[in-house]
Design an enzyme around this catalytic site. Sequence first.
Site, short mmCIF file in Angstrom:
data_model
loop_
_atom_site.label_atom_id
_atom_site.label_comp_id
_atom_site.label_asym_id
_atom_site.label_seq_id
_atom_site.Cartn_x
_atom_site.Cartn_y
_atom_site.Cartn_z
N ILE A 166 13.61 -27.14 14.55
CA ILE A 166 13.09 -28.43 15.00
C ILE A 166 14.06 -29.04 16.00
O ILE A 166 15.25 -29.19 15.70
CB ILE A 166 12.90 -29.39 13.82
CG1 ILE A 166 12.04 -28.75 12.73
CG2 ILE A 166 12.31 -30.72 14.27
CD1 ILE A 166 12.13 -29.44 11.38
N CYS A 167 13.56 -29.42 17.15
CA CYS A 167 14.37 -30.09 18.16
C CYS A 167 14.23 -31.60 17.92
O CYS A 167 13.28 -32.22 18.39
CB CYS A 167 13.89 -29.70 19.56
SG CYS A 167 14.83 -30.47 20.89
N LEU A 168 15.16 -32.16 17.16
CA LEU A 168 15.13 -33.58 16.80
C LEU A 168 16.57 -34.07 16.76
O LEU A 168 17.38 -33.54 15.99
CB LEU A 168 14.44 -33.75 15.45
CG LEU A 168 14.22 -35.17 14.93
CD1 LEU A 168 13.29 -35.96 15.87
CD2 LEU A 168 13.63 -35.14 13.53
N HIS A 210 8.04 -29.74 19.89
CA HIS A 210 9.44 -29.79 19.47
C HIS A 210 9.72 -28.90 18.26
O HIS A 210 10.78 -29.01 17.65
CB HIS A 210 9.84 -31.23 19.14
CG HIS A 210 9.86 -32.12 20.33
ND1 HIS A 210 10.27 -33.42 20.28
CD2 HIS A 210 9.50 -31.91 21.63
CE1 HIS A 210 10.17 -33.98 21.47
NE2 HIS A 210 9.71 -33.08 22.31
#
Length: 190
Positions: A129-131, A122
């Site tokens: 950041i893929c959050l 992620h």
Amino acid sequence: MLKLFKKSKDKIPKSEIITEPKEPKTPPVSKCGKPLQLDNCRWERRLHKELMSLIKEPPPGVTVDTESVQQNLSEWKINIKGFEGTLYEGEDFQLLFKFNNKYPFDSPEVTFIGSNIPVHPHVYSNGHICLSILTEDWSPALSVQSVCLSIASMLSSCREKKRPPDNTLYVKTCNKNPKKTKWWYHDDSV
């Protein structure tokens, strides 16, 4: 007040410009007569409160680069250490938090920076950041501390060090600001 001329060709001689004295501006007040607080003050107070809390009682493995914060309250560098017993044990990472004057109603821009960006499904190689809590699941009830805990938890639960499958294409084509990316959250198992 300016002296008016009938012909457009006529110019106003400097000696004939008459100005009225300006009255001093009074700050805006609320209905009860108290000075209104500008939003800038509110978000700065909130940041200062969160900063003091993070310095006094940081989550495990998290430290604030106080020197960077002293230079600019709207950009924080935060160090995160990989937890013991995880794939990132002993590794040091640095996050950059950027805040705007809409914080906490608008999420901070958070990216990994420096020479050691974690290899994680992620986390893109440019530090994005893929959050979900950094974009659509953000809430004003969240804080820098809760974001740091979420990122530390994300790193700790990783079972395999690898980049996202679309890393190369994303890094070539993405906006510099990860908040402008329309993320597709499809994998919560990492």
